[in-house]
Write a protein that holds these residues in place. Structure first.
Motif, mmCIF file in Angstrom:
data_model
loop_
_atom_site.group_PDB
_atom_site.id
_atom_site.type_symbol
_atom_site.label_atom_id
_atom_site.label_comp_id
_atom_site.label_asym_id
_atom_site.label_seq_id
_atom_site.Cartn_x
_atom_site.Cartn_y
_atom_site.Cartn_z
ATOM 1 N N ARG A 73 -20.242 26.132 -3.613
ATOM 2 C CA ARG A 73 -21.313 26.454 -4.547
ATOM 3 C C ARG A 73 -20.785 27.176 -5.786
ATOM 4 N NH1 ARG A 73 -26.471 29.955 -2.878
ATOM 5 N NH2 ARG A 73 -26.547 28.283 -1.361
ATOM 6 N N TYR A 76 -18.998 24.794 -8.133
ATOM 7 C CA TYR A 76 -19.920 23.898 -8.834
ATOM 8 C C TYR A 76 -20.714 24.654 -9.896
ATOM 9 C CZ TYR A 76 -19.050 20.590 -5.010
ATOM 10 O OH TYR A 76 -18.471 19.754 -4.108
ATOM 11 N N GLN A 77 -21.130 25.870 -9.580
ATOM 12 C CA GLN A 77 -21.959 26.615 -10.517
ATOM 13 C C GLN A 77 -21.151 27.236 -11.653
ATOM 14 O OE1 GLN A 77 -24.263 29.293 -8.085
ATOM 15 N NE2 GLN A 77 -25.828 27.731 -7.743
ATOM 16 N N HIS A 79 -19.527 25.739 -13.808
ATOM 17 C CA HIS A 79 -19.669 24.871 -14.977
ATOM 18 C C HIS A 79 -21.091 24.859 -15.531
ATOM 19 C CE1 HIS A 79 -15.669 23.423 -14.115
ATOM 20 N NE2 HIS A 79 -16.035 23.185 -12.864
ATOM 21 N N SER A 80 -22.003 25.521 -14.858
ATOM 22 C CA SER A 80 -23.401 25.526 -15.268
ATOM 23 C C SER A 80 -23.636 26.552 -16.370
ATOM 24 C CB SER A 80 -24.289 25.860 -14.072
ATOM 25 O OG SER A 80 -25.625 25.939 -14.478
ATOM 26 N N PRO A 81 -24.485 26.226 -17.351
ATOM 27 C CA PRO A 81 -24.757 27.183 -18.422
ATOM 28 C C PRO A 81 -25.554 28.403 -17.953
ATOM 29 C CG PRO A 81 -26.046 25.194 -18.739
ATOM 30 C CD PRO A 81 -25.135 24.942 -17.580
ATOM 31 N N ALA A 82 -26.356 28.268 -16.885
ATOM 32 C CA ALA A 82 -27.158 29.410 -16.436
ATOM 33 C C ALA A 82 -27.333 29.371 -14.922
ATOM 34 C CB ALA A 82 -28.526 29.388 -17.109
ATOM 35 N N VAL A 83 -26.946 30.484 -14.276
ATOM 36 C CA VAL A 83 -27.055 30.623 -12.819
ATOM 37 C C VAL A 83 -27.564 32.023 -12.515
ATOM 38 C CG1 VAL A 83 -25.752 30.661 -10.660
ATOM 39 C CG2 VAL A 83 -25.134 29.026 -12.426
ATOM 40 N N PHE A 88 -29.298 27.307 -9.833
ATOM 41 C CA PHE A 88 -29.182 26.790 -11.197
ATOM 42 C C PHE A 88 -30.460 27.137 -11.953
ATOM 43 C CE2 PHE A 88 -26.351 23.964 -8.833
ATOM 44 C CZ PHE A 88 -25.234 23.957 -9.636
ATOM 45 N N VAL A 90 -32.832 26.251 -15.119
ATOM 46 C CA VAL A 90 -33.086 25.136 -16.048
ATOM 47 C C VAL A 90 -34.264 25.493 -16.925
ATOM 48 C CG1 VAL A 90 -32.156 23.389 -14.473
ATOM 49 C CG2 VAL A 90 -34.572 23.965 -14.371
#
Length: 95
Positions: A73, A76-77, A79-83, A88, A90
């Motif tokens: 997890r 993967y997270q 690379h996410s713009p917001a966590v 995640f 959105v």
């Protein structure tokens, strides 16, 4: 039970199927035969017959409910713009 051409067209319309005019009578005949067969099956006395989920008396082999994959997890997270709190985030799409 005999279906009329109009009933077949109505069912085709509801099912979003395109029927050519020359196909309507053919399908009316076939669907009427299917409904007649179902009507025959409805006449069978099923009192005292237990319903079954499968025609063979078998038990399904199930694997144990255990985690077999590594927890990726955080990777993967990354690379996410917001966590937040492992979830995640959105943008809101419904008002």
């Amino acid at each position: 039970m005999s279906l009329t051409a109009d009933q077949v067209r109505q069912v085709a319309h509801l099912a979003r199927l395109e029927l050519k005019p020359e196909q309507v009578e053919h399908y009316a005949s076939q669907l009427s035969r299917i409904l007649d067969m179902v009507s025959e099956l409805s006449k069978v006395d099923t009192q005292g017959v237990d319903p079954m989920a499968h025609p063979l008396a078998m038990n399904q082999r199930l694997r144990p409910d255990a985690v077999t994959e590594p927890d990726l997890r955080a990777e993967y997270q990354a690379h996410s713009p917001a966590v937040q709190d492992g979830l995640f985030l959105v943008p809101k799409v419904i008002e």
